[in-house]
Every structure is written in structure tokens, then in C-alpha cells.
Write a protein that holds these residues in place. Structure first.
Motif, PDB file in Angstrom:
ATOM      1  N   ALA A 118      26.464  14.676 -54.767  1.00  0.00           N
ATOM      2  CA  ALA A 118      26.939  14.051 -53.536  1.00  0.00           C
ATOM      3  C   ALA A 118      28.195  14.780 -53.052  1.00  0.00           C
ATOM      4  CB  ALA A 118      27.223  12.570 -53.766  1.00  0.00           C
ATOM      5  N   THR A 119      28.699  14.368 -51.903  1.00  0.00           N
ATOM      6  CA  THR A 119      29.903  14.982 -51.353  1.00  0.00           C
ATOM      7  C   THR A 119      30.806  13.899 -50.768  1.00  0.00           C
ATOM      8  OG1 THR A 119      28.884  15.339 -49.178  1.00  0.00           O
ATOM      9  CG2 THR A 119      28.724  17.136 -50.784  1.00  0.00           C
ATOM     10  N   VAL A 120      32.089  14.228 -50.650  1.00  0.00           N
ATOM     11  CA  VAL A 120      33.076  13.367 -49.999  1.00  0.00           C
ATOM     12  C   VAL A 120      33.812  14.204 -48.972  1.00  0.00           C
ATOM     13  CG1 VAL A 120      35.132  11.948 -50.279  1.00  0.00           C
ATOM     14  CG2 VAL A 120      33.346  11.896 -52.027  1.00  0.00           C
ATOM     15  N   THR A 121      33.822  13.746 -47.720  1.00  0.00           N
ATOM     16  CA  THR A 121      34.521  14.444 -46.643  1.00  0.00           C
ATOM     17  C   THR A 121      35.365  13.448 -45.865  1.00  0.00           C
ATOM     18  OG1 THR A 121      32.580  14.158 -45.201  1.00  0.00           O
ATOM     19  CG2 THR A 121      32.774  16.248 -46.392  1.00  0.00           C
ATOM     20  N   ALA A 122      36.319  13.973 -45.104  1.00  0.00           N
ATOM     21  CA  ALA A 122      37.229  13.148 -44.308  1.00  0.00           C
ATOM     22  C   ALA A 122      37.002  13.414 -42.834  1.00  0.00           C
ATOM     23  CB  ALA A 122      38.675  13.431 -44.688  1.00  0.00           C
ATOM     24  N   ARG A 123      36.939  12.341 -42.048  1.00  0.00           N
ATOM     25  CA  ARG A 123      36.798  12.436 -40.595  1.00  0.00           C
ATOM     26  C   ARG A 123      37.812  11.510 -39.931  1.00  0.00           C
ATOM     27  NH1 ARG A 123      30.244  11.421 -40.186  1.00  0.00           N
ATOM     28  NH2 ARG A 123      29.579  13.147 -41.570  1.00  0.00           N
ATOM     29  N   ASP A 124      38.025  11.759 -38.657  1.00  0.00           N
ATOM     30  CA  ASP A 124      38.880  10.873 -37.871  1.00  0.00           C
ATOM     31  C   ASP A 124      38.071   9.662 -37.415  1.00  0.00           C
ATOM     32  OD1 ASP A 124      41.101  12.522 -38.065  1.00  0.00           O
ATOM     33  OD2 ASP A 124      40.507  13.704 -36.314  1.00  0.00           O
ATOM     34  N   THR A 125      38.702   8.505 -37.467  1.00  0.00           N
ATOM     35  CA  THR A 125      38.071   7.287 -36.953  1.00  0.00           C
ATOM     36  C   THR A 125      38.273   7.220 -35.445  1.00  0.00           C
ATOM     37  OG1 THR A 125      38.501   6.118 -39.020  1.00  0.00           O
ATOM     38  CG2 THR A 125      38.043   4.768 -37.074  1.00  0.00           C
ATOM     39  N   PRO A 126      37.205   7.010 -34.662  1.00  0.00           N
ATOM     40  CA  PRO A 126      37.393   6.860 -33.202  1.00  0.00           C
ATOM     41  C   PRO A 126      38.388   5.743 -32.898  1.00  0.00           C
ATOM     42  CG  PRO A 126      35.062   7.073 -33.733  1.00  0.00           C
ATOM     43  CD  PRO A 126      35.780   6.938 -35.039  1.00  0.00           C
TER      44      PRO A 126
END
Length: 470
Positions: A439-447
Motif C-alpha cells: 500500500a502507499t500513504v500520500t498527502a494532499r490538500d483538503t479543499p
């Protein structure tokens, strides 16, 4: 990089060239030509019966002597010159068919012919040998240039030894460490070349000639330089790993000394307060102190769990037990442990994961969001291609794009968490546990502001339709 083993190949192999001496077959052929050629030329020129002068026959025989020199070298040419001189004297010089010469001019012609024929044969032989030596030198330069180019673009020794085998037609090429003192080397069908650092290059298949030995000796020196560079690189890597380990240990000690001391101090104060002699605490105060003890214990348990998980990941001690798990179950267990809301659509496929590792990774992501998000944390799930994305959404200050890669570094704390909880291993452990099971873990911005951590899980494979039917 350095393998103690043979490299065997037959691709592109070429047989070794001669050492510069003419072969026995060519020398024998040249002697035969000297005898038979002289007889044939004599018969041809006597049968023609032209009123040619002696100088013409001498020039024909001179050209014949040069041909013998080109074929067999100096001594067959000298033999051809002597036979040609005898033929000139016996068949073409007055008185004919006698081994004496009536004219002094003819004597001078035959003597000059013998001298010139011998000198020309020597010059032709020397030129032929120099040409061969130049060809050998050019071959040596080409061989060494090829090996050096290979060594410059590739420091993989097994491949370099393969190039060596292909170039010289060896059956194998082996680079061995120095033998123990007093242990004799085993005989080989080939040659051995000792490197300056004591290692030994051994080639088998045929005995290297002088030219090949010169090239192999020079190449052995280049191999020694490569070995030295490889050893320096290995030592530099070891020093870098040692320095990195020291930095990690220093950061660990600093983090643990601070973050473990805080809950321990809270535990000490709460327990000491409860045990104060002669004080009867009200039930509300007693429950508050017990809650403080429980909270501090949970914080210590989380810190120790992160440290243990990090140790398992670094030592490769993670053991997987993959199984098909409904996504709803994973999120329900996370919600039971933390105050979060869940949004799960119907019809999501099952994922193939290790349940324990996934629960731990998801719990770390949720704890990080609750600590830094400053509000409600939402758990969402959605199918994306052949994966399922589990999104941990918060509406806090977020993290700039330039700092997102640093979030997963050990002991990295980009934000200020209330109470200074944790040692900065939560996201590192979550990413490691996820990657350990594919699996993977990534970070994104929350709208609208905040940070969304995305845990991407692989979908469980669908069994064939005939297996489902049965």
C-alpha cells in the motif's frame, strides 16, 4: 560489485594471433617454391629462346626471390637467390651448361644479382616483420582501449571479465583474493596475473601469448584501481550509514528524553497526589486524577508502540498475514478508537491487506489528524482503479507542498501539537507499515483548507467465474 567467481562466455571469441614468427607451413611452402619455382622459370625462359640479355633473366629471378621472401622470410629467399644464381650461370651464361663464366661482365652481373637478391630478401623480410609487429601493437592498443572504456563506463567486475573473455577467447576469467601464505597455486590451463593489491586475475582456455600478456598485465592494474575505488565507496557508504545511525540515535534520545518525561511526570504527580497521607479526595477529584493517569499511560503506550514499529520496519522484522478485508470494517474499527466521522459508499470491493498493520497505520494517520487538524476528522473511502483510497481528512492549517516530503521523515514534527505529544514517528511508521504490504500513504490538500492523508490499499483479486459458481 566484486564477485569471487568465474565468468564464462563464448560469444565473440577470437583465436589468439601469432607471436610474430612465420608458421612452419609457410616456411616449408617458401622452400618448396624456391626449388620448384626456379625450375619452372628456367624451363619457361629457356624454351622461349628469345635473344634476351642476362639482365632480363636476372630481373625475373629477382622478382621471384622477392616473392619467396614475402612468403617464407629471409632464409627461403636466400635459398631461392642461390638457386637462381646457379640457374643463371648454368643455363643463361656463356659457355652454356657449364659452371664457369667466360665474360667478366656476366660474372659481375651474377654477383650483383646474388648481393641484391639477398639484400632485398632481408629488407622484405624485415618490412614484413615490422608490419606484423605494428599490427600486433595496434591490436594491443585496441584491446586495452576497449577494456579501459568498459572499465570507465561500468564498474561491474563480472561484466568486465565477460568482456575480457569475449575479446581474447578465454573460457573463463576469475578474480580471486590473495592465497594464504605457503599455499601453492593450483595449475591452470591459461595464465595468472597478480594485481598490485595482491588479488589474482586467472584466465583459462588457452595460454596467453606475449601480446595478450602485456594487455592483461596493464588491465590487471586497472582492475586494482577499480577495486580501490570500490573499497573507498564501500567505506564511504559505511561511514554515511554510521553517521545517519548516530543522527537517528541522537534524535531518538532527544525526543524520548522530552516526550517520555512529560507523561511520566504526569503519572508521578497524579499517583503521588492520590497517595497523599491523611487526605480524603472527593470522588470527582479522584476520577480526574485517574483520568490523568490513564491519559499519560496511553501516551506512553503510543510512544513505545511507535518506537517498536520503527525498529521492526528498519530490521525487516515485519511478517505479513494478508487476507481479504471489507473496507467498512477497517473504518469502523478506526472510528471505535477515535472520535471521527465515516463516509463509505456502498459496493466497495474488499482489499487484500494485513489487518493488524493496516489498523495500526490508519490509527496513526487519524491520531495525527486529530492532533494537528484542530477540528472534526472525517474518514472517507472510494474505489480508484484497482485500488481503494481511504482518506483521513482534517480542516486544520495544512502543510505547504514544499514540506510534504519531510512529513514522513523520522522524528520530524512540522506543526506544534498540543502538549507536545509523540516523538515524530507516527507518519513514518504509517508509511512503512503501508509499504510493507504493497500500500502507499500520500498527502494532499483538503479543499477549503486542511490536510488529507490518503492510504491507498490494493483491491483483493476477484476469483474466476467458474470458481465462484462452484
Amino acid at each position: 560489485m566484486w564477485a569471487n567467481g568465474g565468468v564464462r562466455t563464448a560469444l565473440g571469441a577470437r583465436p589468439p594471433e601469432g607471436t610474430g614468427e612465420l608458421s612452419r607451413r609457410r616456411v616449408v611452402a617458401a622452400y618448396a617454391l624456391a626449388v620448384l619455382g626456379t625450375a619452372v622459370l628456367t624451363v619457361v625462359m629457356t624454351s622461349v629462346g628469345s635473344p634476351s640479355t642476362l639482365s632480363f633473366e636476372a630481373m625475373v629471378f629477382l622478382a621471384f626471390v622477392v616473392g619467396c621472401a614475402l612468403l617464407g622470410g629471409r632464409w627461403p629467399a636466400v635459398a631461392a637467390a642461390l638457386l637462381a644464381g646457379f640457374s643463371l650461370n648454368y643455363w643463361f651464361t656463356e659457355p652454356l651448361h657449364q659452371l664457369r663464366i667466360a665474360s667478366a661482365e656476366n660474372v659481375a652481373t651474377i654477383v650483383v644479382f646474388l648481393v641484391v637478391a639477398t639484400a632485398v630478401s632481408g629488407l622484405v623480410d624485415a618490412a614484413a616483420r615490422q608490419t606484423h609487429q605494428a599490427r600486433v601493437a595496434r591490436r594491443e592498443a585496441d584491446d586495452l582501449a576497449l577494456l579501459n572504456r568498459s572499465a570507465l563506463v561500468d564498474d561491474d567486475v563480472p561484466r568486465l571479465l565477460g568482456v575480457l573473455c569475449e575479446r581474447f577467447g578465454f573460457a573463463s576469467a576469475v578474480l580471486d583474493p590473495p592465497a594464504a601464505p605457503g599455499v601453492p597455486a593450483a595449475p591452470v590451463d591459461g595464465g595468472r596475473f597478480v594485481l598490485p593489491d595482491g588479488w589474482v586475475l586467472t584466465v583459462t582456455g588457452h595460454e596467453p601469448d606475449d601480446a595478450e600478456r602485456r594487455v592483461l598485465t596493464a588491465f590487471a592494474g586497472h582492475l586494482a584501481l577499480l577495486r580501490g575505488q570500490a573499497e573507498l565507496a564501500r567505506q564511504a557508504d559505511a561511514a554515511h550509514e554510521l553517521e545517519l545511525g548516530n543522527r537517528v540515535r541522537t534524535a531518538l534520545l532527544a525526543a524520548v528524553s522530552h516526550d517520555v518525561r512529560t507523561p511520566l511526570a504526569a503519572l508521578k504527580v497524579a499517583v503521588s497526589t492520590l497517595r497523599t497521607p491523611g487526605v480524603q479526595w472527593a470522588e470527582a477529584d479522584r476520577q480526574e486524577l485517574l483520568a490523568t493517569i490513564e491519559e499519560a499511560t496511553d501516551r506512553l503506550t503510543g510512544i513505545i508502540a511507535d518506537l517498536l514499529d520503527m525498529t521492526r520496519l528498519q530490521s525487516g522484522g515485519v511478517r505479513l498475514a494478508l487476507e481479504e478485508v471489507p473496507v467498512e470494517d477497517l473504518l469502523a474499527r478506526a472510528a471505535a478508537r477515535r472520535p471521527v466521522s465515516i463516509v463509505v459508499p456502498d459496493g466497495l470491493p474488499c482489499v487484500r491487506v494485513d489487518t493488524g498493520l493496516t489498523d495500526r497505520a490508519l490509527d496513526n494517520l487519524v491520531a495525527n489528524a486529530l492532533r494537528h487538524g484542530g477540528g472534526v476528522v472525517e474518514l472517507e473511502a472510494a474505489a480508484v482503479g484497482h485500488d481503494v483510497e481511504v482518506r483521513v481528512v482534517d480542516h486544520g492549517p495544512g502543510v505547504p507542498d514544499a514540506l510534504k516530503p519531510r512529513m514522513f521523515a523520522p522524528f520530524e514534527r512540522l506543526g506544534v501539537s498540543p502538549g507536545g505529544e509523540g516523538v515524530g514517528l507516527g507518519l513514518t511508521v504509517a508509511q512503512g507499515l503501508a509499504e510493507a504490504q504493497g500500500a502507499t500513504v500520500t498527502a494532499r490538500d483538503t479543499p477549503g483548507g486542511g490536510l488529507t492523508m490518503v492510504l491507498t490499499l490494493p483491491v483483493a483479486p476477484t476469483p474466476p467465474s467458474d470458481q465462484v459458481a462452484t
